[in-house]
Design a protein around this motif. Structure first.
Motif, PDB file in Angstrom:
ATOM      1  N   ALA A 231       8.267 -10.507  -9.406  1.00 52.16           N
ATOM      2  CA  ALA A 231       6.998 -10.587 -10.117  1.00 52.16           C
ATOM      3  C   ALA A 231       7.020 -11.634 -11.226  1.00 52.16           C
ATOM      4  N   TYR A 232       8.195 -11.868 -11.812  1.00 53.88           N
ATOM      5  CA  TYR A 232       8.282 -12.853 -12.891  1.00 53.88           C
ATOM      6  C   TYR A 232       7.997 -14.268 -12.393  1.00 53.88           C
ATOM      7  N   LYS A 233       8.179 -14.491 -11.117  1.00 47.43           N
ATOM      8  CA  LYS A 233       8.040 -15.851 -10.587  1.00 47.43           C
ATOM      9  C   LYS A 233       6.616 -16.379 -10.701  1.00 47.43           C
ATOM     10  N   ILE A 234       5.615 -15.474 -10.713  1.00 48.03           N
ATOM     11  CA  ILE A 234       4.235 -15.949 -10.805  1.00 48.03           C
ATOM     12  C   ILE A 234       3.931 -16.534 -12.174  1.00 48.03           C
ATOM     13  N   GLY A 290      -5.974 -14.444 -16.178  1.00 47.55           N
ATOM     14  CA  GLY A 290      -7.346 -14.776 -15.849  1.00 47.55           C
ATOM     15  C   GLY A 290      -7.610 -14.781 -14.355  1.00 47.55           C
ATOM     16  N   LEU A 291      -6.631 -15.232 -13.584  1.00 50.56           N
ATOM     17  CA  LEU A 291      -6.815 -15.383 -12.142  1.00 50.56           C
ATOM     18  C   LEU A 291      -6.333 -14.173 -11.344  1.00 50.56           C
ATOM     19  N   ALA A 292      -5.274 -13.544 -11.798  1.00 50.13           N
ATOM     20  CA  ALA A 292      -4.641 -12.503 -10.979  1.00 50.13           C
ATOM     21  C   ALA A 292      -4.802 -11.101 -11.558  1.00 50.13           C
ATOM     22  N   LYS A 293      -5.739 -10.902 -12.490  1.00 49.07           N
ATOM     23  CA  LYS A 293      -5.881  -9.598 -13.138  1.00 49.07           C
ATOM     24  C   LYS A 293      -6.097  -8.444 -12.143  1.00 49.07           C
ATOM     25  N   PRO A 294      -6.968  -8.588 -11.117  1.00 46.31           N
ATOM     26  CA  PRO A 294      -7.147  -7.471 -10.175  1.00 46.31           C
ATOM     27  C   PRO A 294      -5.853  -7.089  -9.469  1.00 46.31           C
ATOM     28  N   PHE A 295      -5.035  -8.084  -9.110  1.00 48.91           N
ATOM     29  CA  PHE A 295      -3.778  -7.796  -8.423  1.00 48.91           C
ATOM     30  C   PHE A 295      -2.759  -7.178  -9.382  1.00 48.91           C
ATOM     31  N   LEU A 296      -2.775  -7.654 -10.636  1.00 48.18           N
ATOM     32  CA  LEU A 296      -1.874  -7.070 -11.631  1.00 48.18           C
ATOM     33  C   LEU A 296      -2.228  -5.615 -11.891  1.00 48.18           C
ATOM     34  N   ARG A 297      -3.541  -5.321 -11.954  1.00 46.76           N
ATOM     35  CA  ARG A 297      -3.980  -3.941 -12.151  1.00 46.76           C
ATOM     36  C   ARG A 297      -3.517  -3.055 -10.997  1.00 46.76           C
ATOM     37  N   MET A 298      -3.642  -3.559  -9.781  1.00 49.70           N
ATOM     38  CA  MET A 298      -3.189  -2.799  -8.620  1.00 49.70           C
ATOM     39  C   MET A 298      -1.696  -2.502  -8.715  1.00 49.70           C
ATOM     40  N   GLY A 299      -0.926  -3.496  -9.184  1.00 50.63           N
ATOM     41  CA  GLY A 299       0.510  -3.292  -9.328  1.00 50.63           C
ATOM     42  C   GLY A 299       0.847  -2.257 -10.373  1.00 50.63           C
ATOM     43  N   VAL A 300       0.149  -2.316 -11.517  1.00 49.53           N
ATOM     44  CA  VAL A 300       0.402  -1.354 -12.591  1.00 49.53           C
ATOM     45  C   VAL A 300       0.065   0.058 -12.131  1.00 49.53           C
ATOM     46  N   VAL A 301      -1.086   0.215 -11.484  1.00 47.18           N
ATOM     47  CA  VAL A 301      -1.497   1.534 -11.000  1.00 47.18           C
ATOM     48  C   VAL A 301      -0.497   2.062  -9.973  1.00 47.18           C
ATOM     49  N   ALA A 302      -0.026   1.163  -9.089  1.00 49.67           N
ATOM     50  CA  ALA A 302       0.955   1.570  -8.085  1.00 49.67           C
ATOM     51  C   ALA A 302       2.238   2.075  -8.745  1.00 49.67           C
ATOM     52  N   PHE A 303       2.713   1.363  -9.777  1.00 47.05           N
ATOM     53  CA  PHE A 303       3.915   1.781 -10.488  1.00 47.05           C
ATOM     54  C   PHE A 303       3.718   3.161 -11.116  1.00 47.05           C
ATOM     55  N   LEU A 304       2.581   3.363 -11.783  1.00 47.45           N
ATOM     56  CA  LEU A 304       2.324   4.634 -12.446  1.00 47.45           C
ATOM     57  C   LEU A 304       2.282   5.784 -11.441  1.00 47.45           C
ATOM     58  N   LYS A 305       1.620   5.562 -10.315  1.00 46.18           N
ATOM     59  CA  LYS A 305       1.528   6.607  -9.301  1.00 46.18           C
ATOM     60  C   LYS A 305       2.900   6.933  -8.718  1.00 46.18           C
ATOM     61  N   GLN A 306       3.709   5.901  -8.506  1.00 42.31           N
ATOM     62  CA  GLN A 306       5.049   6.138  -7.966  1.00 42.31           C
ATOM     63  C   GLN A 306       5.906   6.908  -8.959  1.00 42.31           C
ATOM     64  N   ASP A 307       5.839   6.524 -10.238  1.00 44.88           N
ATOM     65  CA  ASP A 307       6.591   7.262 -11.255  1.00 44.88           C
ATOM     66  C   ASP A 307       6.077   8.692 -11.374  1.00 44.88           C
ATOM     67  N   GLY A 308       4.747   8.864 -11.333  1.00 42.65           N
ATOM     68  CA  GLY A 308       4.172  10.193 -11.412  1.00 42.65           C
ATOM     69  C   GLY A 308       4.596  11.073 -10.244  1.00 42.65           C
ATOM     70  N   GLY A 309       4.638  10.489  -9.051  1.00 39.30           N
ATOM     71  CA  GLY A 309       5.087  11.244  -7.891  1.00 39.30           C
ATOM     72  C   GLY A 309       6.535  11.670  -8.008  1.00 39.30           C
ATOM     73  N   MET A 310       7.379  10.783  -8.562  1.00 38.50           N
ATOM     74  CA  MET A 310       8.780  11.141  -8.744  1.00 38.50           C
ATOM     75  C   MET A 310       8.944  12.221  -9.812  1.00 38.50           C
TER      76      MET A 310
END
Length: 367
Positions: A231-234, A290-310
């Protein structure tokens, strides 16, 4: 290897012997809301450590905090309204019988009283919580007693300039202690967060990071991100990141890419013994937001859901109150948190300055 404490709790207020996963850290600043959540005249109800807290803002812009219970019939004051009368300070009016309270908690009026009924109205009070508004964030001081006054200020976060670019929150079914060590756990990523754009179990390799003590916590000192963290590469260029943890439950990652920067702040707020709110806030002047905010939001939500599931899976075992085996070096940060919390409680009980127990060292693990 060392087992985590597992003795039963005897009180909600922490003491120097409060076991891990039991009780809360008092006399500390907790994240409660973003500044934009408290509009002038608004009355917002929150729950922190099982206590109902009203956060409001006067027309003049001052933020305040009160216990959200009217002492008359226990109706929530947040269900009432702000009242502003000429020549008087603003008050919060209870929706049940119209009792009004100033923003410092003192009762200002009881409408049902008649003139010959003697009652010292201003001696009636609701608890007032110290609050601070800093860098667009509202903090509330959860003291050991109602009379506890702050003896330090909330943290200042590097790179928290302007308005946040991204905010997400979620409730975890977990005591804050388990949420904190899950937040700082360096080894679960390849198993819990398996995305093509992040890392996988097959990309694991050895890490070696230098850690140093910081105010009320510690930091993984600034370094180049690991090569298997895609993710840092972007961000382009040569990013350098520093990750800091501070009591009672703040973790922030400050990334610099040339003159640009990204701040990812995670705030943990204990709602009850078994629920913790996790809020992730991002600031940045980097073009990627500015350009990738929707994708970043999807990533953050995915991380939270995965942590919550664990967390939910972990709760299946924690309800049996097992002893936990923590290993070097992957679990040293968890051990530090335990030591920091104990020292905090002990220093408050002994009325002496806090002494950071963390010592600088390099930690090694695979992830």
């Amino acid at each position: 290897m060392s087992p985590a404490d597992s003795a039963p709790a005897t009180a909600k207020t922490p003491s120097p012997t409060t076991p891990f996963g039991k009780g809360f850290m008092r006399d500390a600043w907790y994240f409660v809301a973003l500044a934009g959540d408290a509009a002038p005249g608004s009355l917002k109800r929150y729950e922190i450590m099982g206590e109902p807290v009203l956060i409001g803002r006067t027309r003049a812009g001052d933020v305040y905090g009160l216990r959200d219970i009217c002492p008359h019939r226990a109706a929530p004051l947040s269900a009432g309204r702000m009242v502003h009368k000429p020549g008087e300070a603003e008050t919060i009016e209870c929706p049940y019988h119209g009792w009004r309270f100033r923003t410092d908690g003192a009762c200002a009026a009881i409408p049902s009283l008649v003139e010959d009924q003697a009652m010292e109205v201003d001696r009636i009070r609701v608890r007032s919580y110290p609050v601070r508004e800093s860098q667009g964030v509202i903090f509330v001081w959860m003291g050991a007693t109602p009379a506890s006054e702050p003896d330090h200020e909330p943290p200042l976060f590097p790179g928290a300039v302007g308005k946040p670019r991204l905010v997400e929150s979620m409730i975890f079914d977990s005591h804050i202690d388990h949420a904190v060590i899950g937040l700082m756990d360096p080894a679960h990523g390849p198993y819990v967060h398996q995305q093509w754009w992040w890392r996988s179990e097959h990309s694991m390799h050895e890490k070696a990071k230098l850690f140093e003590p910081r105010e009320h916590g510690f930091a993984m000192v600034r370094h180049a991100p690991s090569s298997n963290s895609r993710a840092y590469k972007i961000l382009g260029g040569a990013p350098a990141t520093e990750i800091t943890f501070r009591l009672p439950g703040y973790r922030w990652e400050h990334i610099q890419v040339g003159e640009k920067q990204v701040l990812a702040l995670t705030c943990l707020t204990p709602v009850t013994d078994t629920k913790t709110e996790i809020t992730q806030i991002f600031w940045s002047d980097h073009w990627v937001f500015g350009l990738a905010k929707p994708f970043l939001r999807m990533g953050v939500v995915a991380f939270l859901k995965q942590d919550g599931g664990m967390v939910n899976l972990q709760n299946e075992g924690l309800r049996y109150d097992p002893a936990l085996i923590w290993i070097d070096d992957a679990d040293v940060q968890a051990k530090w948190y335990q030591q920091l919390k104990r020292e905090w409680q002990k220093s408050r009980a002994e009325a002496r300055p806090f002494e950071n127990p963390v010592k600088a060292r390099t930690l090694r693990w695979k992830s």
